[in-house]
Write a protein that holds these residues in place. Sequence first.
Motif, PDB file in Angstrom:
ATOM      1  N   SER A  77       9.710   5.588   8.101  1.00  0.00           N
ATOM      2  CA  SER A  77       9.807   6.790   8.932  1.00  0.00           C
ATOM      3  C   SER A  77       8.454   7.194   9.482  1.00  0.00           C
ATOM      4  O   SER A  77       8.308   7.528  10.667  1.00  0.00           O
ATOM      5  CB  SER A  77      10.411   7.934   8.119  1.00  0.00           C
ATOM      6  N   VAL A  78       7.430   7.177   8.618  1.00  0.00           N
ATOM      7  CA  VAL A  78       6.079   7.533   9.064  1.00  0.00           C
ATOM      8  C   VAL A  78       5.609   6.573  10.153  1.00  0.00           C
ATOM      9  O   VAL A  78       5.094   6.984  11.197  1.00  0.00           O
ATOM     10  CB  VAL A  78       5.098   7.518   7.876  1.00  0.00           C
ATOM     11  N   CYS A  79       5.792   5.292   9.909  1.00  0.00           N
ATOM     12  CA  CYS A  79       5.262   4.298  10.843  1.00  0.00           C
ATOM     13  C   CYS A  79       6.045   4.265  12.143  1.00  0.00           C
ATOM     14  O   CYS A  79       5.479   4.014  13.204  1.00  0.00           O
ATOM     15  CB  CYS A  79       5.239   2.933  10.173  1.00  0.00           C
ATOM     16  N   SER A  80       7.350   4.526  12.066  1.00  0.00           N
ATOM     17  CA  SER A  80       8.145   4.620  13.292  1.00  0.00           C
ATOM     18  C   SER A  80       7.693   5.796  14.145  1.00  0.00           C
ATOM     19  O   SER A  80       7.588   5.692  15.375  1.00  0.00           O
ATOM     20  CB  SER A  80       9.623   4.759  12.951  1.00  0.00           C
ATOM     21  N   ALA A  81       7.429   6.929  13.498  1.00  0.00           N
ATOM     22  CA  ALA A  81       6.937   8.099  14.233  1.00  0.00           C
ATOM     23  C   ALA A  81       5.575   7.805  14.858  1.00  0.00           C
ATOM     24  O   ALA A  81       5.308   8.176  16.000  1.00  0.00           O
ATOM     25  CB  ALA A  81       6.856   9.303  13.304  1.00  0.00           C
ATOM     26  N   ALA A  82       4.715   7.127  14.113  1.00  0.00           N
ATOM     27  CA  ALA A  82       3.392   6.791  14.640  1.00  0.00           C
ATOM     28  C   ALA A  82       3.483   5.808  15.794  1.00  0.00           C
ATOM     29  O   ALA A  82       2.650   5.817  16.709  1.00  0.00           O
ATOM     30  CB  ALA A  82       2.522   6.222  13.530  1.00  0.00           C
ATOM     31  N   ALA A  83       4.493   4.941  15.780  1.00  0.00           N
ATOM     32  CA  ALA A  83       4.666   3.959  16.852  1.00  0.00           C
ATOM     33  C   ALA A  83       5.006   4.621  18.174  1.00  0.00           C
ATOM     34  O   ALA A  83       4.755   4.050  19.246  1.00  0.00           O
ATOM     35  CB  ALA A  83       5.755   2.963  16.474  1.00  0.00           C
ATOM     36  N   ASP A  84       5.560   5.820  18.121  1.00  0.00           N
ATOM     37  CA  ASP A  84       5.928   6.540  19.341  1.00  0.00           C
ATOM     38  C   ASP A  84       4.750   7.297  19.960  1.00  0.00           C
ATOM     39  O   ASP A  84       4.873   7.847  21.066  1.00  0.00           O
ATOM     40  CB  ASP A  84       7.054   7.530  19.047  1.00  0.00           C
ATOM     41  N   LEU A  85       3.635   7.357  19.268  1.00  0.00           N
ATOM     42  CA  LEU A  85       2.482   8.095  19.771  1.00  0.00           C
ATOM     43  C   LEU A  85       1.748   7.280  20.831  1.00  0.00           C
ATOM     44  O   LEU A  85       1.757   6.051  20.815  1.00  0.00           O
ATOM     45  CB  LEU A  85       1.542   8.442  18.612  1.00  0.00           C
ATOM     46  N   LYS A  86       1.106   7.977  21.740  1.00  0.00           N
ATOM     47  CA  LYS A  86       0.382   7.315  22.823  1.00  0.00           C
ATOM     48  C   LYS A  86      -1.078   7.032  22.457  1.00  0.00           C
ATOM     49  O   LYS A  86      -1.701   6.157  23.035  1.00  0.00           O
ATOM     50  CB  LYS A  86       0.455   8.171  24.083  1.00  0.00           C
ATOM     51  N   SER A  87      -1.623   7.771  21.527  1.00  0.00           N
ATOM     52  CA  SER A  87      -3.006   7.568  21.108  1.00  0.00           C
ATOM     53  C   SER A  87      -3.109   6.321  20.228  1.00  0.00           C
ATOM     54  O   SER A  87      -2.170   5.977  19.508  1.00  0.00           O
ATOM     55  CB  SER A  87      -3.496   8.775  20.306  1.00  0.00           C
ATOM     56  N   PRO A  88      -4.259   5.643  20.251  1.00  0.00           N
ATOM     57  CA  PRO A  88      -4.474   4.559  19.287  1.00  0.00           C
ATOM     58  C   PRO A  88      -4.416   5.116  17.873  1.00  0.00           C
ATOM     59  O   PRO A  88      -4.956   6.183  17.596  1.00  0.00           O
ATOM     60  CB  PRO A  88      -5.882   4.058  19.637  1.00  0.00           C
ATOM     61  N   VAL A  89      -3.761   4.398  16.954  1.00  0.00           N
ATOM     62  CA  VAL A  89      -3.517   4.901  15.603  1.00  0.00           C
ATOM     63  C   VAL A  89      -4.048   3.917  14.566  1.00  0.00           C
ATOM     64  O   VAL A  89      -3.825   2.709  14.657  1.00  0.00           O
ATOM     65  CB  VAL A  89      -2.012   5.128  15.364  1.00  0.00           C
ATOM     66  N   THR A  90      -4.743   4.470  13.574  1.00  0.00           N
ATOM     67  CA  THR A  90      -5.085   3.738  12.360  1.00  0.00           C
ATOM     68  C   THR A  90      -4.422   4.439  11.197  1.00  0.00           C
ATOM     69  O   THR A  90      -4.523   5.660  11.066  1.00  0.00           O
ATOM     70  CB  THR A  90      -6.608   3.696  12.137  1.00  0.00           C
ATOM     71  N   ILE A  91      -3.739   3.678  10.353  1.00  0.00           N
ATOM     72  CA  ILE A  91      -3.035   4.235   9.202  1.00  0.00           C
ATOM     73  C   ILE A  91      -3.802   3.892   7.930  1.00  0.00           C
ATOM     74  O   ILE A  91      -4.106   2.733   7.663  1.00  0.00           O
ATOM     75  CB  ILE A  91      -1.592   3.719   9.141  1.00  0.00           C
ATOM     76  N   ARG A  92      -4.100   4.913   7.163  1.00  0.00           N
ATOM     77  CA  ARG A  92      -4.852   4.800   5.909  1.00  0.00           C
ATOM     78  C   ARG A  92      -3.914   5.220   4.781  1.00  0.00           C
ATOM     79  O   ARG A  92      -3.606   6.396   4.631  1.00  0.00           O
ATOM     80  CB  ARG A  92      -6.075   5.714   6.016  1.00  0.00           C
ATOM     81  N   TRP A  93      -3.488   4.258   3.964  1.00  0.00           N
ATOM     82  CA  TRP A  93      -2.473   4.542   2.942  1.00  0.00           C
ATOM     83  C   TRP A  93      -3.096   4.606   1.557  1.00  0.00           C
ATOM     84  O   TRP A  93      -3.835   3.708   1.148  1.00  0.00           O
ATOM     85  CB  TRP A  93      -1.390   3.466   2.964  1.00  0.00           C
ATOM     86  N   ALA A  94      -2.796   5.683   0.826  1.00  0.00           N
ATOM     87  CA  ALA A  94      -3.147   5.817  -0.594  1.00  0.00           C
ATOM     88  C   ALA A  94      -4.628   5.547  -0.831  1.00  0.00           C
ATOM     89  O   ALA A  94      -5.011   4.597  -1.512  1.00  0.00           O
ATOM     90  CB  ALA A  94      -2.274   4.891  -1.441  1.00  0.00           C
ATOM     91  N   GLN A  95      -5.447   6.425  -0.327  1.00  0.00           N
ATOM     92  CA  GLN A  95      -6.898   6.295  -0.349  1.00  0.00           C
ATOM     93  C   GLN A  95      -7.497   6.494  -1.739  1.00  0.00           C
ATOM     94  O   GLN A  95      -6.883   7.078  -2.614  1.00  0.00           O
ATOM     95  CB  GLN A  95      -7.534   7.307   0.620  1.00  0.00           C
ATOM     96  N   GLU A  96      -8.716   6.005  -1.921  1.00  0.00           N
ATOM     97  CA  GLU A  96      -9.549   6.264  -3.096  1.00  0.00           C
ATOM     98  C   GLU A  96      -8.846   5.904  -4.405  1.00  0.00           C
ATOM     99  O   GLU A  96      -8.927   6.615  -5.401  1.00  0.00           O
ATOM    100  CB  GLU A  96     -10.033   7.716  -3.076  1.00  0.00           C
ATOM    101  N   MET A  97      -8.206   4.777  -4.367  1.00  0.00           N
ATOM    102  CA  MET A  97      -7.447   4.290  -5.531  1.00  0.00           C
ATOM    103  C   MET A  97      -8.345   3.842  -6.682  1.00  0.00           C
ATOM    104  O   MET A  97      -7.880   3.644  -7.800  1.00  0.00           O
ATOM    105  CB  MET A  97      -6.549   3.129  -5.085  1.00  0.00           C
ATOM    106  N   ASP A  98      -9.642   3.688  -6.419  1.00  0.00           N
ATOM    107  CA  ASP A  98     -10.569   3.191  -7.438  1.00  0.00           C
ATOM    108  C   ASP A  98     -11.226   4.311  -8.240  1.00  0.00           C
ATOM    109  O   ASP A  98     -12.116   4.041  -9.047  1.00  0.00           O
ATOM    110  CB  ASP A  98     -11.650   2.324  -6.788  1.00  0.00           C
ATOM    111  N   GLU A  99     -10.806   5.533  -8.045  1.00  0.00           N
ATOM    112  CA  GLU A  99     -11.394   6.674  -8.758  1.00  0.00           C
ATOM    113  C   GLU A  99     -10.316   7.403  -9.547  1.00  0.00           C
ATOM    114  O   GLU A  99      -9.408   8.009  -8.974  1.00  0.00           O
ATOM    115  CB  GLU A  99     -12.052   7.627  -7.765  1.00  0.00           C
ATOM    116  N   THR A 100     -10.406   7.323 -10.869  1.00  0.00           N
ATOM    117  CA  THR A 100      -9.361   7.935 -11.697  1.00  0.00           C
ATOM    118  C   THR A 100      -9.633   9.392 -12.017  1.00  0.00           C
ATOM    119  O   THR A 100      -8.756  10.085 -12.534  1.00  0.00           O
ATOM    120  CB  THR A 100      -9.227   7.166 -13.018  1.00  0.00           C
TER     121      THR A 100
END
Length: 321
Positions: free
Chosen positions: A140-163
Amino acid sequence: MSKSRKSASLVIALSLASLALSGAVLAASKPRGLPGSVTQTTGEATDKRPIITNTSIVFGAYDPHGDFGDDPNSKIEHLFLPWEDVDLSTLALADEYALQRGRSLLITVEPWSWSVDWRVTSDELLKGILAGRYDSYMASVCSAAADLKSPVTIRWAQEMDETNNQFTWAHWEPKSYVAAYQRMITVCRDHNKTAKYMWSPLGNPDMGDFYPGADYVDVVGLTVFGLQQFDKDHFGKDRTFEEALEPGYRLAEAYGKPIVVAELGYEGDQGYVSNWAENVAKSNPAFPKLTSVVYFNDREVYPWPDNYGRPNWRVGGPAVN
């Protein structure tokens, strides 16, 4: 910054749906990242504003207060959104805002809900992702982003190396994180053929254990924050931006991908701030793969450990308290 900064993206206050900043934690249904026009301080430079010249690398910002609202130097608009309990139709407002200013979108997707009633444990979330129960959320997120006109970078689940943080996914074993990341990027690519994908560790020494492989990463993101008192206490001196960036950058450059500081901020006295402001966007031959820096223009919601208070990275906000 290792072991200290973690939670800002959890409760950042911003309403995309109405483009009206409330200054408080908002409902989980609304992505966060764009200001209301009434709060903007467009064109009003402050001592903390990064210095941008015609030789600078690309600069952008997460900017809920609008301090970079119509700043022509800002080329990236950073948004945060959960993948559960979110109104994705409001991304169209972000797209319009970015298009008007000639900016691309960096969308950080956090695999949970911001609702206070969300009670899924770290293990339950991981098992659900690997079993495919969350495929539709990412689709759903990526489909919505695909409809956008701006260039898009998707960053998923950041900073996984810090507990030492509030992120549920930051407590997974490296191989589990890698499997989850690979699955989610695969799902996203099925629904979005144009987005780029950012793998974004904090920059700790073990970050490489979480690397999902070159086929799943277009750009590597890092987090770099400078708090003067923390530097003095832990390093015995004021660190420069270059010194704070160096460890994570040296690990990241081995992957041969463009590198972006996806979350950047600094706070201290005038000399400390001026040094960072002058150097964060400077083209530096020591960091040839660093293509962009994205300022986190807000304050921490939760206090840092050891009585450091709540650092305020905002370029025009009050001091740490």
